[in-house]
Design a protein around this motif. Structure first.
Motif, PDB file in Angstrom:
ATOM      1  N   UNK A 217      10.524  14.910  -7.080  1.00  8.98           N
ATOM      2  CA  UNK A 217       9.648  13.738  -7.249  1.00  8.98           C
ATOM      3  C   UNK A 217       8.407  14.101  -8.056  1.00  8.98           C
ATOM      4  N   UNK A 218       7.838  15.287  -7.802  1.00  6.00           N
ATOM      5  CA  UNK A 218       6.667  15.728  -8.564  1.00  6.00           C
ATOM      6  C   UNK A 218       7.004  15.876 -10.044  1.00  6.00           C
ATOM      7  N   UNK A 219       8.182  16.436 -10.342  1.00  6.02           N
ATOM      8  CA  UNK A 219       8.599  16.575 -11.743  1.00  6.02           C
ATOM      9  C   UNK A 219       8.767  15.207 -12.398  1.00  6.02           C
ATOM     10  N   UNK A 220       9.368  14.263 -11.664  1.00  2.66           N
ATOM     11  CA  UNK A 220       9.535  12.907 -12.206  1.00  2.66           C
ATOM     12  C   UNK A 220       8.183  12.257 -12.451  1.00  2.66           C
TER      13      UNK A 220
ATOM     14  N   UNK B  16       5.324  13.759 -13.088  1.00  7.69           N
ATOM     15  CA  UNK B  16       4.714  14.409 -14.250  1.00  7.69           C
ATOM     16  C   UNK B  16       5.340  13.911 -15.539  1.00  7.69           C
ATOM     17  N   UNK B  17       6.662  13.762 -15.535  1.00  7.61           N
ATOM     18  CA  UNK B  17       7.360  13.282 -16.720  1.00  7.61           C
ATOM     19  C   UNK B  17       6.961  11.841 -17.039  1.00  7.61           C
ATOM     20  N   UNK B  18       6.838  11.000 -15.997  1.00  4.96           N
ATOM     21  CA  UNK B  18       6.411   9.616 -16.199  1.00  4.96           C
ATOM     22  C   UNK B  18       4.989   9.552 -16.751  1.00  4.96           C
ATOM     23  N   UNK B  19       4.115  10.387 -16.223  1.00  7.99           N
ATOM     24  CA  UNK B  19       2.732  10.409 -16.693  1.00  7.99           C
ATOM     25  C   UNK B  19       2.663  10.855 -18.151  1.00  7.99           C
ATOM     26  N   UNK B  20       3.436  11.895 -18.506  1.00  9.72           N
ATOM     27  CA  UNK B  20       3.451  12.370 -19.894  1.00  9.72           C
ATOM     28  C   UNK B  20       3.996  11.287 -20.818  1.00  9.72           C
TER      29      UNK B  20
ATOM     30  N   UNK C 208       0.802  -1.216   0.000  1.00 13.80           N
ATOM     31  CA  UNK C 208       0.000   0.000   0.000  1.00 13.80           C
ATOM     32  C   UNK C 208       0.834   1.264   0.000  1.00 13.80           C
ATOM     33  N   UNK C 209       2.139   1.126  -0.204  1.00 11.06           N
ATOM     34  CA  UNK C 209       3.029   2.284  -0.236  1.00 11.06           C
ATOM     35  C   UNK C 209       3.272   2.639  -1.692  1.00 11.06           C
ATOM     36  N   UNK C 210       2.884   3.847  -2.086  1.00  9.64           N
ATOM     37  CA  UNK C 210       3.016   4.243  -3.480  1.00  9.64           C
ATOM     38  C   UNK C 210       4.400   4.780  -3.818  1.00  9.64           C
ATOM     39  N   UNK C 211       5.101   5.263  -2.823  1.00 10.85           N
ATOM     40  CA  UNK C 211       6.428   5.822  -3.077  1.00 10.85           C
ATOM     41  C   UNK C 211       7.378   5.382  -1.974  1.00 10.85           C
ATOM     42  N   UNK C 212       8.650   5.414  -2.263  1.00 14.16           N
ATOM     43  CA  UNK C 212       9.640   4.899  -1.328  1.00 14.16           C
ATOM     44  C   UNK C 212       9.789   5.772  -0.084  1.00 14.16           C
ATOM     45  N   UNK C 213       9.563   7.081  -0.211  1.00 12.02           N
ATOM     46  CA  UNK C 213       9.799   7.971   0.930  1.00 12.02           C
ATOM     47  C   UNK C 213       8.644   7.951   1.932  1.00 12.02           C
TER      48      UNK C 213
END
Length: 74
Positions: free
Chosen positions: A54-57, A59-63, A40-45
């Protein structure tokens, strides 16, 4: 020496077959057990608000995912 060459050729053959399988499936590489997603953990942090990098990454992954879906041949 011939044993080393034979082992190297077999290793290269496995890498080739795995890469062909990856190209044919066009699916993201995932762990066999699901990794952190199973817990249930979506991100490592595990913080409430991700950092700017992380937000930029994300967004880039989604695009990238949207572009791949738009340009998918099959």
């Amino acid at each position: 020496m011939s044993t080393f060459i034979a082992a190297f050729v077999v290793l290269l053959l496995f890498f080739l077959l795995m890469s062909v399988g990856y190209i044919v499936k066009k699916k993201a590489v995932e762990g066999s057990c699901g990794g952190l997603g199973v817990l249930g953990i979506e991100k490592a942090c595990d913080c409430d608000d991700p950092c700017d990098a992380r937000k930029r990454r994300m967004e880039k992954d989604q695009a990238r995912k949207e572009m791949l879906n738009q340009n998918r041949i099959i």
